[in-house]
Enzyme design. Structure first.
Site, PDB file in Angstrom:
ATOM      1  N   THR A 182      -5.495  -1.339  -8.461  1.00 43.29           N
ATOM      2  CA  THR A 182      -5.722  -2.711  -8.347  1.00 43.29           C
ATOM      3  C   THR A 182      -6.207  -3.122  -7.192  1.00 43.29           C
ATOM      4  OG1 THR A 182      -3.714  -2.830 -10.148  1.00 43.29           O
ATOM      5  CG2 THR A 182      -4.352  -4.960  -9.089  1.00 43.29           C
ATOM      6  N   ASP A 183      -5.884  -2.628  -6.165  1.00 46.00           N
ATOM      7  CA  ASP A 183      -6.485  -2.819  -4.948  1.00 46.00           C
ATOM      8  C   ASP A 183      -7.824  -2.715  -4.754  1.00 46.00           C
ATOM      9  OD1 ASP A 183      -6.115   0.059  -4.941  1.00 46.00           O
ATOM     10  OD2 ASP A 183      -5.656   0.128  -2.681  1.00 46.00           O
ATOM     11  N   THR A 218       3.048  -2.691   4.031  1.00 49.73           N
ATOM     12  CA  THR A 218       3.079  -3.721   3.116  1.00 49.73           C
ATOM     13  C   THR A 218       2.410  -4.969   4.095  1.00 49.73           C
ATOM     14  OG1 THR A 218       5.079  -3.443   1.914  1.00 49.73           O
ATOM     15  CG2 THR A 218       4.435  -5.846   2.277  1.00 49.73           C
ATOM     16  N   GLY A 276       0.679  -1.207  -0.165  1.00 46.98           N
ATOM     17  CA  GLY A 276      -0.095   0.176   0.005  1.00 46.98           C
ATOM     18  C   GLY A 276       1.000   1.216   0.062  1.00 46.98           C
TER      19      GLY A 276
END
Length: 244
Positions: free
Chosen positions: A102-103, A13, A9
């Site tokens: 993408t998260d 992590t 992030g």
């Protein structure tokens, strides 16, 4: 097959192991400023994973360092996923899917895999994102607002004499000192803003949406809501695990 799943992030992590498409246990997290504890935990695993997959929305230096460690110690090349127009049972609303973190896509995939659709998904991290997905996996769009830490950092940049506050699990609404007033503004203000946004999304939807909270600050913010929500802290990694 055992997978090591990684979520890099903006400030932390997170990682977890998955077996045959399902995560095992709860994710662990470290800050980007010190990855040594991460490497120590990986080195202590009973066996190396067979595959490493990840998502990154920040921490470019962390990604490079993680790539190097995994290659050196396990001889594996991590696969970093990107947002597709259609993938994991989700059709992205963005005309340019590459603009959608993408998260956020993986959180929607995780919601589908856990049978929560239709849903209003709120990811509470350094940035707070809200996305609506219908029962068919069609992304209806979303929005972004600053997270708790970003709010503090932003206010400190324009009003540096204000104190930095620790955000507690029980902060009163109306307060009688600056420290608590700031905490109340961050916590109650953010919770009420999200509550209003969720209710607006629900009113606009023809389906009954499930409010679904994930991310590092999800549990804290949810305590200040006047509505029931589902907590799924590792939803992004669950989505990553479900991708074949």
């Amino acid at each position: 097959m055992t997978d090591l799943l990684i979520d890099v992030g903006n400030s932390r992590t997170k990682w977890i192991l998955a077996e045959d498409g399902h995560v095992r246990g709860a994710a662990r997290a470290v800050g980007h400023d010190d990855l040594v504890p991460l490497y120590d935990e990986w080195a202590a695993l009973r066996a190396a994973p067979q595959r490493v997959r990840g998502v990154s929305v920040g921490g470019g230096e962390a990604v490079a360092a993680i790539d190097q460690w995994i290659t050196d110690h396990w001889g594996l090349a991590p696969q970093w996923l990107q947002t597709p127009a259609l993938g994991g049972g989700i059709r992205v609303a963005y005309a340019d899917p590459g603009q959608l973190g993408t998260d956020r896509w993986l959180a929607m995939v995780g919601a589908r895999a856990a049978d929560y659709l239709p849903a209003c998904i709120v990811d509470c991290g350094s940035a707070i994102t809200l996305d609506v997905v219908d029962s068919q996996g069609r992304h209806q769009g979303g929005l972004i607002l600053p997270g708790l830490s970003a709010q503090q950092a932003g206010l400190a940049s324009v009003a540096p004499r204000l104190p930095t506050v620790d955000l507690a699990t029980k902060t009163p609404f109306l307060t009688n000192n600056t420290h608590d007033a700031l905490a109340s503004g961050y916590l109650h203000g953010t919770a009420m803003a999200l509550q209003g946004l969720i209710r607006r999304a629900m009113a606009a939807s023809t389906e009954r949406l499930t409010p679904l909270f994930t991310g590092g600050d999800a549990t804290l913010i949810a305590r200040y809501l006047d509505m029931d929500v589902r907590l799924r802290p590792d939803l992004v990694l669950e989505g990553l695990a479900s991708i074949p």
